[in-house]
Motif scaffolding. Structure first.
Motif, PDB file in Angstrom:
ATOM      1  N   ALA A  56      80.337 -13.009  58.496  1.00 33.03           N
ATOM      2  CA  ALA A  56      80.471 -12.759  59.936  1.00 33.03           C
ATOM      3  C   ALA A  56      79.104 -12.662  60.601  1.00 33.03           C
ATOM      4  O   ALA A  56      78.913 -13.128  61.734  1.00 33.03           O
ATOM      5  CB  ALA A  56      81.275 -11.483  60.171  1.00 33.03           C
ATOM      6  N   TYR A  57      78.134 -12.040  59.899  1.00 30.68           N
ATOM      7  CA  TYR A  57      76.777 -11.949  60.469  1.00 30.68           C
ATOM      8  C   TYR A  57      76.128 -13.327  60.548  1.00 30.68           C
ATOM      9  O   TYR A  57      75.409 -13.636  61.509  1.00 30.68           O
ATOM     10  CB  TYR A  57      75.929 -11.001  59.627  1.00 30.68           C
ATOM     11  CG  TYR A  57      74.531 -10.786  60.169  1.00 30.68           C
ATOM     12  CD1 TYR A  57      74.300  -9.895  61.214  1.00 30.68           C
ATOM     13  CD2 TYR A  57      73.452 -11.492  59.659  1.00 30.68           C
ATOM     14  CE1 TYR A  57      73.026  -9.698  61.717  1.00 30.68           C
ATOM     15  CE2 TYR A  57      72.171 -11.304  60.153  1.00 30.68           C
ATOM     16  CZ  TYR A  57      71.965 -10.413  61.187  1.00 30.68           C
ATOM     17  OH  TYR A  57      70.688 -10.230  61.685  1.00 30.68           O
ATOM     18  N   THR A  58      76.363 -14.162  59.545  1.00 32.98           N
ATOM     19  CA  THR A  58      75.800 -15.518  59.563  1.00 32.98           C
ATOM     20  C   THR A  58      76.355 -16.319  60.744  1.00 32.98           C
ATOM     21  O   THR A  58      75.609 -17.036  61.429  1.00 32.98           O
ATOM     22  CB  THR A  58      76.120 -16.228  58.237  1.00 32.98           C
ATOM     23  OG1 THR A  58      75.643 -15.433  57.143  1.00 32.98           O
ATOM     24  CG2 THR A  58      75.451 -17.590  58.188  1.00 32.98           C
ATOM     25  N   LYS A  59      77.658 -16.194  60.988  1.00 33.85           N
ATOM     26  CA  LYS A  59      78.259 -16.893  62.126  1.00 33.85           C
ATOM     27  C   LYS A  59      77.748 -16.326  63.451  1.00 33.85           C
ATOM     28  O   LYS A  59      77.502 -17.077  64.405  1.00 33.85           O
ATOM     29  CB  LYS A  59      79.775 -16.784  62.056  1.00 33.85           C
ATOM     30  CG  LYS A  59      80.385 -17.500  60.853  1.00 33.85           C
ATOM     31  CD  LYS A  59      81.890 -17.317  60.833  1.00 33.85           C
ATOM     32  CE  LYS A  59      82.505 -18.013  59.611  1.00 33.85           C
ATOM     33  NZ  LYS A  59      83.986 -17.823  59.556  1.00 33.85           N
ATOM     34  N   ALA A  60      77.593 -14.992  63.511  1.00 35.03           N
ATOM     35  CA  ALA A  60      77.099 -14.376  64.750  1.00 35.03           C
ATOM     36  C   ALA A  60      75.658 -14.765  65.018  1.00 35.03           C
ATOM     37  O   ALA A  60      75.248 -14.908  66.187  1.00 35.03           O
ATOM     38  CB  ALA A  60      77.233 -12.856  64.659  1.00 35.03           C
ATOM     39  N   ARG A  61      74.871 -14.964  63.974  1.00 34.33           N
ATOM     40  CA  ARG A  61      73.453 -15.337  64.154  1.00 34.33           C
ATOM     41  C   ARG A  61      73.326 -16.750  64.712  1.00 34.33           C
ATOM     42  O   ARG A  61      72.352 -17.059  65.411  1.00 34.33           O
ATOM     43  CB  ARG A  61      72.716 -15.208  62.816  1.00 34.33           C
ATOM     44  CG  ARG A  61      71.210 -15.332  62.944  1.00 34.33           C
ATOM     45  CD  ARG A  61      70.509 -14.945  61.655  1.00 34.33           C
ATOM     46  NE  ARG A  61      69.079 -15.104  61.795  1.00 34.33           N
ATOM     47  CZ  ARG A  61      68.428 -16.245  61.570  1.00 34.33           C
ATOM     48  NH1 ARG A  61      69.091 -17.318  61.152  1.00 34.33           N
ATOM     49  NH2 ARG A  61      67.118 -16.320  61.736  1.00 34.33           N
ATOM     50  N   LYS A  62      74.286 -17.620  64.413  1.00 35.71           N
ATOM     51  CA  LYS A  62      74.244 -18.973  64.974  1.00 35.71           C
ATOM     52  C   LYS A  62      74.483 -18.947  66.483  1.00 35.71           C
ATOM     53  O   LYS A  62      73.968 -19.800  67.212  1.00 35.71           O
ATOM     54  CB  LYS A  62      75.298 -19.840  64.293  1.00 35.71           C
ATOM     55  CG  LYS A  62      75.016 -20.109  62.817  1.00 35.71           C
ATOM     56  CD  LYS A  62      76.121 -20.947  62.193  1.00 35.71           C
ATOM     57  CE  LYS A  62      75.842 -21.200  60.714  1.00 35.71           C
ATOM     58  NZ  LYS A  62      76.935 -21.991  60.064  1.00 35.71           N
ATOM     59  N   LYS A  63      75.260 -17.960  66.949  1.00 37.56           N
ATOM     60  CA  LYS A  63      75.537 -17.840  68.381  1.00 37.56           C
ATOM     61  C   LYS A  63      74.484 -17.020  69.112  1.00 37.56           C
ATOM     62  O   LYS A  63      74.261 -17.214  70.306  1.00 37.56           O
ATOM     63  CB  LYS A  63      76.911 -17.203  68.593  1.00 37.56           C
ATOM     64  CG  LYS A  63      78.058 -18.019  67.997  1.00 37.56           C
ATOM     65  CD  LYS A  63      79.379 -17.314  68.199  1.00 37.56           C
ATOM     66  CE  LYS A  63      80.524 -18.101  67.583  1.00 37.56           C
ATOM     67  NZ  LYS A  63      81.840 -17.417  67.743  1.00 37.56           N
TER      68      LYS A  63
END
Length: 288
Positions: A56-63
């Motif tokens: 979830a953090y990896t996906k949030a970092r892309k945004k």
């Protein structure tokens, strides 16, 4: 890492705010604690680190490009350290509320009234050393703005505008507000009269039916609105002091020892007394 001084509170960096915003949106299994008389959310460090190393953090970092890169456990700790450095979350430890001095420091004695322990809630204090280990606890000082707060702020502004424009209201609406205000005043007066009556009832029943009866015993307790009127009445609970119980037990032991000592001489005297034996009559020799 020591706790920052409150007087020189720094402005939170955008990266720290982004990390706090992400962790606030995750399920850290927070629990409520009491810090300096206020309720705050408490969470464990290992759950925050687990969230920083999740997908979830990896996906949030892309945004969100403000989120720092997290590749391993050490980088997760470094990212988490942004929270205490910007006073968004600080390490706390559990203390005894009876030993708390009211400022979050337990010294074993209190100059004022001891704090009342709330069942199911930890009373905590801020630690000077802001360490980051899996078993330690942190409490949130960052409160994100929610849509409920936005709606409440708009509602407050609307109510203030309506109060200011009260002279422009229609006569029927102003009359309705007057009746409503009189009804509220009547309810407040009824509550005061009920409080006085329940006190008089308790004083009378204390003399007639000890230990006394309380009408609506939960009226001033920290419970919900409807629970304040349940039950209708209850007997007054007398708290037994521990000192009185100990004194009664000591007096009982002293009485028992005294009775044993007084009984011991009687048994000694009865055992040492000589036993009286009946001697047979001495035969006599008659003359001739």
């Amino acid at each position: 890492m020591s706790a920052p001084v409150a007087q020189s509170q720094p402005t939170a960096s955008p990266e720290a705010l982004a990390v706090a915003e992400f962790l606030r949106s995750q399920d850290l299994k927070c629990r409520t604690c009491i810090l300096q008389g206020q309720r705050r959310d408490l969470f464990k460090v290992k759950r925050a680190l687990r969230a920083l190393m999740s997908e979830a953090y990896t996906k949030a970092r892309k945004k969100n490009a403000l989120l720092p890169s997290v590749t391993d456990h050490n980088s997760a700790i470094h990212t988490f350290s942004l929270l205490p450095r910007n006073l968004l979350a600080l390490r706390v430890s559990k203390i005894d509320p009876a030993a708390d001095d009211g400022h979050g420091h337990g010294h074993g004695h209190s100059h004022g009234k001891p704090a009342k322990r709330i069942k199911g809630l930890w009373t905590v204090k801020i630690e000077q050393q802001q360490e980051m280990r899996d078993e330690l606890y942190y409490t949130w000082f960052y409160e994100p703005r929610t849509w409920k707060q936005t709606i409440m702020a708009i509602g407050v502004i609307v109510v203030l505008l309506l109060v200011v424009m009260f002279p422009l209201w229609p006569p029927m609406l102003r009359l309705g507000v007057w009746y409503l205000s009189m009804g509220m005043l009547g309810l407040i007066g009824l509550f005061i009269l009920m409080s006085i009556f329940r006190l008089i009832l308790f004083l009378v029943t204390t003399v007639v039916l000890s230990p006394g009866i309380w009408l609506y015993p939960n009226l001033f307790e920290d419970v919900g609105f409807f629970d304040s009127f349940r039950p209708l009445w209850a007997w007054h609970k007398v708290k037994k002091s521990k000192k009185g119980g100990k004194r009664t037990a000591i007096e009982g032991k002293v009485t028992e020892i005294t009775s044993e000592k007084s009984a011991a001489p009687d048994s000694t005297q009865s055992s040492s007394a000589p036993t009286s034996t009946v001697m047979p009559p001495k035969p006599t020799v008659e003359d001739g």
